[in-house]
Design a protein around this motif. Sequence first.
Motif, PDB file in Angstrom:
ATOM      1  N   THR A   8      33.103 -62.628   8.596  1.00 60.22           N
ATOM      2  CA  THR A   8      32.931 -63.248   7.277  1.00 60.22           C
ATOM      3  C   THR A   8      32.402 -62.305   6.206  1.00 60.22           C
ATOM      4  OG1 THR A   8      30.635 -63.944   7.647  1.00 60.22           O
ATOM      5  CG2 THR A   8      32.385 -65.422   8.435  1.00 60.22           C
ATOM      6  N   SER A   9      31.841 -61.157   6.602  1.00 57.31           N
ATOM      7  CA  SER A   9      31.177 -60.211   5.687  1.00 57.31           C
ATOM      8  C   SER A   9      29.890 -60.769   5.094  1.00 57.31           C
ATOM      9  CB  SER A   9      32.112 -59.784   4.546  1.00 57.31           C
ATOM     10  OG  SER A   9      33.145 -58.981   5.034  1.00 57.31           O
ATOM     11  N   LEU A  10      29.425 -61.908   5.608  1.00 55.03           N
ATOM     12  CA  LEU A  10      28.142 -62.445   5.160  1.00 55.03           C
ATOM     13  C   LEU A  10      27.005 -61.625   5.751  1.00 55.03           C
ATOM     14  CD1 LEU A  10      28.896 -66.247   5.589  1.00 55.03           C
ATOM     15  CD2 LEU A  10      28.452 -65.091   3.421  1.00 55.03           C
ATOM     16  N   ASN A  11      25.948 -61.479   4.982  1.00 58.97           N
ATOM     17  CA  ASN A  11      24.777 -60.750   5.453  1.00 58.97           C
ATOM     18  C   ASN A  11      23.848 -61.732   6.166  1.00 58.97           C
ATOM     19  OD1 ASN A  11      23.062 -58.553   5.774  1.00 58.97           O
ATOM     20  ND2 ASN A  11      21.938 -59.024   3.901  1.00 58.97           N
ATOM     21  N   ILE A  12      23.634 -61.537   7.459  1.00 58.73           N
ATOM     22  CA  ILE A  12      22.783 -62.435   8.235  1.00 58.73           C
ATOM     23  C   ILE A  12      21.347 -61.930   8.170  1.00 58.73           C
ATOM     24  CG2 ILE A  12      22.440 -63.598  10.433  1.00 58.73           C
ATOM     25  CD1 ILE A  12      25.172 -64.073   9.107  1.00 58.73           C
ATOM     26  N   LEU A  13      20.485 -62.684   7.513  1.00 60.18           N
ATOM     27  CA  LEU A  13      19.092 -62.281   7.365  1.00 60.18           C
ATOM     28  C   LEU A  13      18.284 -62.578   8.620  1.00 60.18           C
ATOM     29  CD1 LEU A  13      18.488 -63.621   3.736  1.00 60.18           C
ATOM     30  CD2 LEU A  13      19.102 -61.295   4.422  1.00 60.18           C
ATOM     31  N   ALA A  14      18.601 -63.685   9.292  1.00 61.48           N
ATOM     32  CA  ALA A  14      17.863 -64.058  10.503  1.00 61.48           C
ATOM     33  C   ALA A  14      18.653 -65.093  11.286  1.00 61.48           C
ATOM     34  CB  ALA A  14      16.485 -64.621  10.150  1.00 61.48           C
ATOM     35  N   VAL A  15      18.452 -65.087  12.599  1.00 61.26           N
ATOM     36  CA  VAL A  15      18.994 -66.123  13.484  1.00 61.26           C
ATOM     37  C   VAL A  15      17.810 -66.700  14.251  1.00 61.26           C
ATOM     38  CG1 VAL A  15      20.511 -66.651  15.423  1.00 61.26           C
ATOM     39  CG2 VAL A  15      21.239 -64.993  13.696  1.00 61.26           C
ATOM     40  N   ASP A  16      17.387 -67.897  13.864  1.00 60.05           N
ATOM     41  CA  ASP A  16      16.215 -68.537  14.471  1.00 60.05           C
ATOM     42  C   ASP A  16      16.665 -69.538  15.534  1.00 60.05           C
ATOM     43  OD1 ASP A  16      14.556 -67.135  12.712  1.00 60.05           O
ATOM     44  OD2 ASP A  16      14.727 -68.694  11.177  1.00 60.05           O
ATOM     45  N   VAL A  17      16.189 -69.333  16.755  1.00 57.58           N
ATOM     46  CA  VAL A  17      16.590 -70.173  17.880  1.00 57.58           C
ATOM     47  C   VAL A  17      15.367 -70.902  18.435  1.00 57.58           C
ATOM     48  CG1 VAL A  17      17.725 -70.245  20.128  1.00 57.58           C
ATOM     49  CG2 VAL A  17      18.376 -68.489  18.453  1.00 57.58           C
ATOM     50  N   THR A  18      15.506 -72.203  18.627  1.00 51.83           N
ATOM     51  CA  THR A  18      14.438 -73.003  19.235  1.00 51.83           C
ATOM     52  C   THR A  18      14.942 -73.584  20.553  1.00 51.83           C
ATOM     53  OG1 THR A  18      13.571 -73.623  17.063  1.00 51.83           O
ATOM     54  CG2 THR A  18      12.880 -74.962  18.942  1.00 51.83           C
ATOM     55  N   VAL A  19      14.239 -73.276  21.642  1.00 53.63           N
ATOM     56  CA  VAL A  19      14.595 -73.843  22.944  1.00 53.63           C
ATOM     57  C   VAL A  19      13.917 -75.205  23.051  1.00 53.63           C
ATOM     58  CG1 VAL A  19      14.532 -73.557  25.443  1.00 53.63           C
ATOM     59  CG2 VAL A  19      14.768 -71.547  23.953  1.00 53.63           C
ATOM     60  N   LYS A  20      14.724 -76.251  23.038  1.00 55.31           N
ATOM     61  CA  LYS A  20      14.193 -77.614  23.011  1.00 55.31           C
ATOM     62  C   LYS A  20      14.038 -78.232  24.396  1.00 55.31           C
ATOM     63  CE  LYS A  20      13.656 -78.958  18.646  1.00 55.31           C
ATOM     64  NZ  LYS A  20      12.430 -79.611  18.138  1.00 55.31           N
ATOM     65  N   LYS A  21      14.811 -77.725  25.348  1.00 57.59           N
ATOM     66  CA  LYS A  21      14.796 -78.400  26.640  1.00 57.59           C
ATOM     67  C   LYS A  21      15.302 -77.478  27.744  1.00 57.59           C
ATOM     68  CE  LYS A  21      16.509 -82.676  28.804  1.00 57.59           C
ATOM     69  NZ  LYS A  21      17.357 -83.885  28.592  1.00 57.59           N
ATOM     70  N   ILE A  22      14.721 -77.620  28.931  1.00 57.56           N
ATOM     71  CA  ILE A  22      15.213 -76.945  30.124  1.00 57.56           C
ATOM     72  C   ILE A  22      15.905 -78.001  30.991  1.00 57.56           C
ATOM     73  CG2 ILE A  22      14.620 -75.652  32.204  1.00 57.56           C
ATOM     74  CD1 ILE A  22      14.181 -74.073  29.674  1.00 57.56           C
ATOM     75  N   VAL A  23      17.161 -77.768  31.257  1.00 53.43           N
ATOM     76  CA  VAL A  23      17.945 -78.733  32.028  1.00 53.43           C
ATOM     77  C   VAL A  23      17.914 -78.350  33.504  1.00 53.43           C
ATOM     78  CG1 VAL A  23      20.219 -79.764  32.366  1.00 53.43           C
ATOM     79  CG2 VAL A  23      19.445 -79.150  30.057  1.00 53.43           C
ATOM     80  N   ILE A  24      17.464 -79.279  34.328  1.00 51.93           N
ATOM     81  CA  ILE A  24      17.405 -79.037  35.770  1.00 51.93           C
ATOM     82  C   ILE A  24      18.614 -79.708  36.421  1.00 51.93           C
ATOM     83  CG2 ILE A  24      16.080 -79.381  37.891  1.00 51.93           C
ATOM     84  CD1 ILE A  24      13.570 -79.497  36.166  1.00 51.93           C
ATOM     85  N   PRO A  25      19.472 -78.923  37.069  1.00 56.33           N
ATOM     86  CA  PRO A  25      20.693 -79.483  37.677  1.00 56.33           C
ATOM     87  C   PRO A  25      20.361 -80.542  38.726  1.00 56.33           C
ATOM     88  CG  PRO A  25      20.754 -77.076  37.649  1.00 56.33           C
ATOM     89  CD  PRO A  25      19.362 -77.473  37.267  1.00 56.33           C
TER      90      PRO A  25
END
Length: 271
Positions: free
Chosen positions: A254-271
């Motif tokens: 896209t040629s967009l400038n990515i300033l930050a990628v913020d990731v929040t882990v909301k849950k751990i899935v247990i099989p």
Amino acid sequence: MEIIALIGHSGTGKSYKAIAVAKERDIEYIIDDGLLIRGNKIVAGKSAKRENTIVSAIRRAVFMDNVHRLEVRNAIIKHNPSKILILGTSDKMIDKITSSLRLPEACERIYIEDISTEEEIDIARKYRKKEGKHVIPVPTFEVKKDFSGYFIDSLKIWRKKENPKEHTVYEKTVVRPTFSYHGKYTISDGVIKDLLRHVASKVIGISKVYGVQIKSLEQGIIISFNVEFMYGNPIMPLITLMQKQIIYEVENMTSLNILAVDVTVKKIVIP
């Protein structure tokens, strides 16, 4: 302070030749299209290629805006260069720039026809007319924050030294300005979200991506979203990998400038 002018009509390859001319004459500073440049860094100013119309681009290039003019003028006073190379489309434009910035008159005027062949000038003109692309004589990372969302590419020039084993690499940036005749385009948030989900789906251990938000700022965008992880996978290394891949894929497509990628882990899935 010595002022050297590089003069040529629009699209004849001035910016492409600027670094070579500066190097040959031991000039550290360049003024081109509203920018004060030193080596590989933009010292001050705003690119005229970022303006919405040709008229406003011309006004920017000759420093008619008071705030812009003062910023560049103060930077020149602070750095106090012994020489400056100024690029312009005519003698009149050079004189206008030196007058606006209160600089001495040009002591040398170099015309593009004197340093480029007719073939080189014709190629530059065709390149400009056909594809609407312009060269800025600094690396891509220096201008990307100001050209987020516009066509942008890097151009590396290799120059051999007297010693055949030595060489110098100069990087320039190719952009398609806002006022390009090729028109404008818009990238919707949905496209970015689809790209993000596609990248995330290839990362082992992620079971779900949701709550994607795109925040648009003047210099680029901030991406934030939530994920669910499968139990037993190393969370931090995988998140770091995913962030890097998202930045690479989105910026590349896209040629967009990515300033930050913020990731929040909301849950751990247990099989």
